[in-house]
Design an enzyme around this catalytic site. Sequence first.
Site, mmCIF file in Angstrom:
data_model
loop_
_atom_site.group_PDB
_atom_site.id
_atom_site.type_symbol
_atom_site.label_atom_id
_atom_site.label_comp_id
_atom_site.label_asym_id
_atom_site.label_seq_id
_atom_site.Cartn_x
_atom_site.Cartn_y
_atom_site.Cartn_z
ATOM 1 C CB THR A 1 73.623 56.322 -10.660
ATOM 2 O OG1 THR A 1 74.401 56.487 -9.486
ATOM 3 C CG2 THR A 1 72.729 55.102 -10.512
ATOM 4 N N GLY B 1 71.555 60.470 -3.122
ATOM 5 C CA GLY B 1 70.900 59.251 -2.666
ATOM 6 C C GLY B 1 70.196 59.358 -1.335
ATOM 7 N NE ARG C 1 75.758 57.415 0.147
ATOM 8 C CZ ARG C 1 75.305 57.501 -1.101
ATOM 9 N NH1 ARG C 1 75.714 56.654 -2.021
ATOM 10 N NH2 ARG C 1 74.428 58.423 -1.421
ATOM 11 C CB VAL C 2 73.961 51.556 1.046
ATOM 12 C CG1 VAL C 2 73.005 51.131 -0.068
ATOM 13 C CG2 VAL C 2 74.998 50.466 1.300
HETATM 14 N N1 ASP Z 1 72.029 57.933 -6.307
HETATM 15 C C1 ASP Z 1 73.412 57.531 -6.234
HETATM 16 C C2 ASP Z 1 73.809 57.392 -4.803
HETATM 17 O O1 ASP Z 1 73.425 58.215 -4.006
HETATM 18 C C3 ASP Z 1 74.343 58.464 -6.918
HETATM 19 C C4 ASP Z 1 73.962 58.863 -8.317
HETATM 20 O O2 ASP Z 1 72.843 58.675 -8.751
HETATM 21 O O3 ASP Z 1 74.822 59.387 -9.002
HETATM 22 O O4 ASP Z 1 74.536 56.505 -4.483
#
Ligand code: ASP
Length: 298
Positions: free
Chosen positions: A160, A213, A187-188
């Site tokens: 991300t 996350g 999913r979020v």
């Molecule tokens: N934080 C992001 C999520 O859980 C994933 C990531 O940071 O790579 O969707």
Amino acid sequence: MSTIFLATWDQPGGIAIREAYRQHQAGLDILTCIERGLAVAELDPDLIAIGLGSVPNSDGDIELDAAMMDGKTLDAGAVCAVRGICPVISVARKVMEDSPCVMIAGEQARRFAIEKGFLPIVTHTADSIQRHQEWADSKEKVTNYVHVTSDPSGQLHGDTITMLALQDGHLVAASSTSGMPFKVPGRVGDSPIVGAGIYADNEAGAAGATGYGEELWKAAASSKTVEAMRHGASAQDACNQTIDFMIRRQPKATDIPCVVFAISPTGDFGAASTKEDFPLWSCVDGVFKLHHYSFRRA
Ligand code: ASP
């Protein structure tokens, strides 16, 4: 006073931060700089955790999340689980500036984007389809993040991009992601959630997160980090406090790396991780540097 940009992870962050600085040199405001930095990364099909060609969910659909927050007004905009629109960071900015909402989700976010002039596009690439096919065919197919992100190639590790920017006391935070690889449809994670994945307040500081996350969200990681700065902690100490809290209170916080990073209104910045060292890009008045933060030991 300096203008500072920060961006997570080596490769995707490096692309986004260079574009942000290019826009800064062209005279654009820092909100637009980080929006465009993230947009360029989203439109790059070789970056597999953000935008076009990113890792799909378990059904094989690409669902994108993004958010932006302006520390001057605490205005924020976000979209989550959006299909077939890119760059979603620009849709998040539209939500902030051109709607009464903070977040719009899923199909309605796509509808909102189209109403605002975005064109629907196919976000899959041949590689993203193949990646899902290989995962679906694999004997070890699970939707367990620990398993998936422990892929020995390291390729599916969350990448991300979360960005922070500071100019003359003005702080901005933003993020864009396709979420965890092969996630449960709908999913979020933390990234588009104000307070979890990003937070910015000119009076206290700005913070962002990346990694697992669910755990970062449970900790309200970005908000917690900004509140520590509000109470006098340096950016680095604030990150350490959040990560130490997570290690102490959240049994799953060390299963997958959880990272927070932060910048104060005067420009000191730092980062901390629950597991594995973390690369963070900075650009201070045009000088780019990749920092490596060691993880905090339980
Ligand atoms: N934080 C992001 C999520 O859980 C994933 C990531 O940071 O790579 O969707």
